[in-house]
Design an enzyme around this catalytic site. Structure first.
Site, mmCIF file in Angstrom:
data_model
loop_
_atom_site.group_PDB
_atom_site.id
_atom_site.type_symbol
_atom_site.label_atom_id
_atom_site.label_comp_id
_atom_site.label_asym_id
_atom_site.label_seq_id
_atom_site.Cartn_x
_atom_site.Cartn_y
_atom_site.Cartn_z
ATOM 1 N N HIS A 5 -24.475 30.710 -0.207
ATOM 2 C CA HIS A 5 -24.248 29.444 -0.913
ATOM 3 C C HIS A 5 -22.761 29.086 -0.863
ATOM 4 O O HIS A 5 -22.399 27.957 -0.526
ATOM 5 C CB HIS A 5 -24.736 29.593 -2.359
ATOM 6 C CG HIS A 5 -24.524 28.394 -3.218
ATOM 7 N ND1 HIS A 5 -25.490 27.442 -3.400
ATOM 8 C CD2 HIS A 5 -23.460 27.995 -3.958
ATOM 9 C CE1 HIS A 5 -25.036 26.506 -4.214
ATOM 10 N NE2 HIS A 5 -23.797 26.817 -4.564
ATOM 11 N N GLU A 6 -21.910 30.057 -1.171
ATOM 12 C CA GLU A 6 -20.469 29.799 -1.199
ATOM 13 C C GLU A 6 -19.903 29.590 0.202
ATOM 14 O O GLU A 6 -19.011 28.762 0.401
ATOM 15 C CB GLU A 6 -19.741 30.932 -1.931
ATOM 16 C CG GLU A 6 -20.151 31.075 -3.393
ATOM 17 C CD GLU A 6 -20.024 29.789 -4.212
ATOM 18 O OE1 GLU A 6 -19.119 28.970 -3.944
ATOM 19 O OE2 GLU A 6 -20.839 29.612 -5.136
ATOM 20 N N HIS A 9 -20.567 26.067 1.104
ATOM 21 C CA HIS A 9 -19.575 25.181 0.481
ATOM 22 C C HIS A 9 -18.321 25.129 1.347
ATOM 23 O O HIS A 9 -17.779 24.049 1.602
ATOM 24 C CB HIS A 9 -19.184 25.676 -0.918
ATOM 25 C CG HIS A 9 -20.073 25.218 -2.013
ATOM 26 N ND1 HIS A 9 -20.383 23.905 -2.245
ATOM 27 C CD2 HIS A 9 -20.713 25.922 -2.972
ATOM 28 C CE1 HIS A 9 -21.171 23.813 -3.286
ATOM 29 N NE2 HIS A 9 -21.398 25.028 -3.749
ATOM 30 N N HIS A 15 -24.281 20.543 -2.774
ATOM 31 C CA HIS A 15 -25.538 20.891 -3.422
ATOM 32 C C HIS A 15 -26.638 19.912 -3.040
ATOM 33 O O HIS A 15 -26.401 18.707 -2.944
ATOM 34 C CB HIS A 15 -25.379 20.892 -4.945
ATOM 35 C CG HIS A 15 -24.484 21.966 -5.422
ATOM 36 N ND1 HIS A 15 -23.366 21.708 -6.154
ATOM 37 C CD2 HIS A 15 -24.543 23.311 -5.253
ATOM 38 C CE1 HIS A 15 -22.761 22.849 -6.432
ATOM 39 N NE2 HIS A 15 -23.451 23.837 -5.887
ATOM 40 N N TYR A 59 -30.125 24.482 -6.511
ATOM 41 C CA TYR A 59 -30.231 25.339 -7.690
ATOM 42 C C TYR A 59 -31.672 25.438 -8.147
ATOM 43 O O TYR A 59 -32.510 24.601 -7.803
ATOM 44 C CB TYR A 59 -29.368 24.794 -8.833
ATOM 45 C CG TYR A 59 -27.921 25.189 -8.705
ATOM 46 C CD1 TYR A 59 -27.547 26.522 -8.749
ATOM 47 C CD2 TYR A 59 -26.937 24.235 -8.536
ATOM 48 C CE1 TYR A 59 -26.215 26.898 -8.628
ATOM 49 C CE2 TYR A 59 -25.604 24.596 -8.403
ATOM 50 C CZ TYR A 59 -25.253 25.935 -8.457
ATOM 51 O OH TYR A 59 -23.942 26.295 -8.330
#
Length: 106
Positions: A5-6, A9, A15, A59
């Protein structure tokens, strides 16, 4: 899943629930959310792939809840099991990266 996920980014990923078209796919329930969480603010994204419930950038339904109730509902209930999974990059996570970095092989 969190490291992926990071990393996304860092590679320019945003998101999934921040997409400009998200209201066609999910409903955000702000009344169940801690504060005005910036992770749910719509962004001006150039989305070239369909909304992806199984994205590592999506999420879970109850993430950031103040009352253990969902902060999102999805309109396609039979896909609820996909949302918030972070087992690896989804097909559309990879497709989006390939499009962003022009790695289509053309």
């Amino acid at each position: 899943g969190t490291p992926l996920h990071e990393i996304l980014h860092a590679l320019s990923g945003d998101h999934e629930q921040s997409r400009p078209d998200r209201d066609e796919w999910i409903q955000v329930l702000y009344k169940n959310m801690k504060n005005d969480n910036g992770n749910f603010r719509k962004e001006k994204l150039d989305t070239k792939v369909p909304y992806d419930y199984s994205s590592v950038m999506q999420y879970g339904l109850s993430d950031f809840s103040i009352n253990d109730k969902p902060v999102m509902t999805i309109y396609d209930n039979h896909l609820e099991f996909l949302i918030g999974e972070r087992e690896g990059l989804s097909f559309y996570d990879l497709k989006n990266l390939n499009l962003y970095y022009d790695c289509t092989g053309d």
